[in-house]
Design an enzyme around this catalytic site. Structure first.
Site, PDB file in Angstrom:
ATOM      1  NE  ARG A 109      -3.663  -2.418   0.081  1.00 19.67           N
ATOM      2  CZ  ARG A 109      -3.368  -3.574  -0.531  1.00 19.67           C
ATOM      3  NH1 ARG A 109      -2.261  -3.655  -1.275  1.00 19.67           N
ATOM      4  NH2 ARG A 109      -4.177  -4.613  -0.448  1.00 19.67           N
ATOM      5  CB  SER A 132      -9.392  -0.900   3.947  1.00 15.42           C
ATOM      6  OG  SER A 132      -9.973  -2.106   3.477  1.00 15.42           O
ATOM      7  CD  GLU A 174      -5.728   0.540   2.746  1.00 16.31           C
ATOM      8  OE1 GLU A 174      -6.382   0.272   1.723  1.00 16.31           O
ATOM      9  OE2 GLU A 174      -5.344  -0.330   3.557  1.00 16.31           O
TER      10      GLU A 174
END
Length: 313
Positions: free
Chosen positions: A179, A228, A303
């Site tokens: 990520r 998320s 995130e």
């Protein structure tokens, strides 16, 4: 070019473009959370050349931020200083380059790339069916789902620098990890080339249908959410710690603050129950992080990208 003269001093400093400028532009309607303040100026470029013209002529002291479809974005209640760039129809093309490659503009929603690949009989891009957002964000954060990540399929991407320079980046140039990418923050992606493989349409569709069913069963996709909220501390390791399990163990499932709530369905999702503010959502997220830290010793990392100014009181 559309201009609303409420802060002419800022618009007077911006270059002439073929796209549109809008001052004091509400950003809440452009985000999945439906919260946040306004952009001082919202710029929608006509195409990549127009974007380059703007960036080359925009004074260095004016902050510039690009946003996509607002799926993984939390805009604070005080809005965003400077110019917010939102790529529009000039960045939504999708084409099959050869037997196994697809090129797409960076305003293309991830799901649309997956569907285009299906229609072309190409496999390898099905995982994008399970990722909310657009390709520009997917490139920036190495978006992934269901065992695959952007780094697995990206060949190269086109971008424009803050100085208006056009650049091409290879997969290796991104320095991808879980990520995350190492690409300079000031680069704005305009298009990307993806590697797929020839496949059976029925099998590809079946995999995409499975992803759709899995998301509907496990995630609050019909709520005002940002996807998320926190990165999994274990990254892509299937045996590593999962954010949702840590949140659940900390007793935060269903936790509320103002109009914000930790989803009962999937507790790594924050939702706007109807009247949440950006402060409600960010404050709730920080409370979740504190609880997880206290109960597990693990510090969750956001995130969701949080941007903008706090509201003035």
């Amino acid at each position: 070019m559309t201009q609303t003269q409420t802060h002419p001093s800022l618009l007077d400093r911006l270059p002439k473009v073929r796209g549109s400028y809008k001052e004091n532009a509400p950003l809440a309607p452009l985000t999945w959370f439906r919260v946040g303040g306004a952009a001082d100026v919202l710029f929608t470029p006509a195409d990549a050349d127009d974007l380059a013209t703007f960036l080359a002529g925009c004074p260095d002291d004016i902050p510039v931020l690009v946003v996509g479809v607002g799926s993984n974005l939390l805009v604070r209640d005080g809005g965003i200083e400077g110019v917010v760039i939102r790529l529009g129809s000039g960045f939504t093309s999708i084409e099959r380059v050869d037997d196994t490659k697809m090129r797409a503009g960076c305003a293309v929603p991830d799901i649309m790339l997956a569907k285009a690949a299906l229609n072309a009989g190409l496999t390898g891009l099905e995982f994008y069916r399970g990722i909310p957002g657009a390709l520009g964000g997917a490139l920036r954060m190495n978006a992934g789902a269901y065992g695959h990540e952007t780094k697995d399929v990206l060949i190269e991407a086109e971008a424009v620098s803050r100085k208006g320079e056009r650049v091409t980046l290879s997969n290796a140039d991104f320095g991808y990890s879980y990520r995350h990418s190492e690409v300079a923050d000031d680069l704005i992606f305009t298009s990307a080339l993806f590697q797929a493989a020839l496949g059976d349409k029925d099998e590809i569709k079946a995999r995409m249908d499975d992803i759709t069913s899995s998301r509907e069963d496990s995630q609050p996709i019909k709520s005002r959410t940002g996807g998320s909220t926190f990165k999994n501390p274990g990254g892509t390791n299937p045996d590593g710690p999962k954010a949702w399990k840590l949140i659940d163990a900390a007793g935060a499932r269903g936790l509320k603050r103002g109009g914000a709530q930790v989803s009962e369905q999937h507790c790594n999702f924050l939702i706007n129950t109807g009247d949440a503010t950006g402060s409600d959502l960010e404050g709730l997220g920080e409370e979740v992080r504190a609880r997880v830290k206290e109960t597990s010793g693990i510090e969750l990392q956001w995130e969701i990208k949080r941007v903008g100014r706090e509201a003035q009181t």
